[in-house]
Write an enzyme that holds these catalytic residues in place. Structure first.
Site, short mmCIF file in Angstrom:
data_model
loop_
_atom_site.label_atom_id
_atom_site.label_comp_id
_atom_site.label_asym_id
_atom_site.label_seq_id
_atom_site.Cartn_x
_atom_site.Cartn_y
_atom_site.Cartn_z
CD GLN A 62 2.37 -6.80 -7.71
OE1 GLN A 62 2.71 -6.54 -6.50
NE2 GLN A 62 1.27 -7.03 -8.15
CD GLU B 31 0.53 -8.86 -11.09
OE1 GLU B 31 1.69 -9.47 -11.49
OE2 GLU B 31 0.53 -7.74 -11.05
#
Length: 283
Positions: free
Chosen positions: A32, A76
């Site tokens: 990420q 996410e």
């Protein structure tokens, strides 16, 4: 990794029957690029999820086949908001993604949201270069962004650490940071960044200061070169190398056919940027 459209890859992955997965079995995407998530926006999304549920399933993968642990490929923000909303299970589609596919999906999903900070965006491009061994040209083609656009963001990684923190926090804007990188003497960046924040300098005011400092630096360098009896040709070469590299350069002539070129860097990130300009990989 073979060339493919990650958008198509995610689109294909999102087609199919979803299942409900326990939230405590899910881990964030290790690739990420986003360092911070807007708390207010996450709370708004959590309120929406409480009221209406999750309309789009998360896309997950199992890093170790057969073990009930999952990593997020896409979604996410929905996952984090679901945790805030108190959900114990979330709808998800499980797909077999490689590390490379997972990384590219994470980076591109965030880039397409267009709310990464400038530094996060720069680091996202750098992760594609370092981990997927993509060139700037390949990133440009995959993301539909110009190569100069990507190069400008990558240059931000050459900023001193404290200036990076100020850019990340929003004390400095992307325009101000890019202007600071125009300084020929990179050691002046930190001091001028502090003045920019303290005095609230606009980009235009900052450009004027940078131009004046560069004129003084050029005059000083020219005087030094004259003292060292450098030819106008060598002086011009140094200036062209400095413009190309965004770093101070020094050509030392030892004989008519022998010498060396010195290029200064301010940090390891700055060195990585220079190596990228030279198209040199340490892998």
């Amino acid at each position: 990794m073979e060339q493919k459209s990650i958008n198509k890859l995610i689109e294909n992955a999102s087609q199919g029957q979803y299942e409900l997965i326990d939230t405590d079995l899910i881990s964030p995407n290790p690739f990420q690029p986003r360092q911070t998530f807007d708390t207010a926006k996450l709370n708004d999304l959590a309120s929406s999820i409480k009221k209406s549920g999750i309309y789009q399933p998360l896309i997950l993968r199992q890093p170790v086949p057969g073990i009930d642990r999952y990593e997020i490929i896409a979604g996410e923000r929905r996952y984090r908001a679901s945790i805030i909303a108190g959900l114990k299970k979330v709808p998800a589609i499980i797909r077999n993604f490689s590390d490379e596919d997972t990384m590219e999906a994470a980076v591109i999903e965030n880039l397409q949201r267009e709310d990464l900070s400038p530094l996060e965006e720069a680091e996202a491009y750098q992760s594609l270069i370092q981990n997927l061994h993509l060139t700037q040209a390949q990133i440009s083609e995959r993301l539909g962004k110009s190569r100069p656009y990507i190069a400008n963001y990558l240059r931000l990684l050459g900023l001193p650490l404290q200036v990076k923190k100020e850019l990340q926090s929003g004390e400095l804007s992307m325009g101000q940071a890019r202007t600071l990188l125009g300084l020929k003497q990179l050691s002046q960046i930190q001091r001028l960044a502090e003045k920019t924040i303290r005095d609230g300098l606009t980009v235009r005011q900052l450009e004027e200061i940078v131009n004046n400092l560069n004129v003084k630096e050029k005059t000083f360098s020219t005087e030094v070169n004259k003292q060292e009896k450098k030819s106008p040709f060598i002086v011009e070469l140094e200036e062209r190398i400095q413009d190309k590299m965004g770093a101070k350069a020094n050509i030392i002539t030892k004989s008519r056919q022998h010498g060396k070129i010195e290029i200064e860097y301010e940090s390891m990130e700055d060195l990585d940027r220079i190596l990228e300009v030279l198209n040199i990989s340490l892998d």
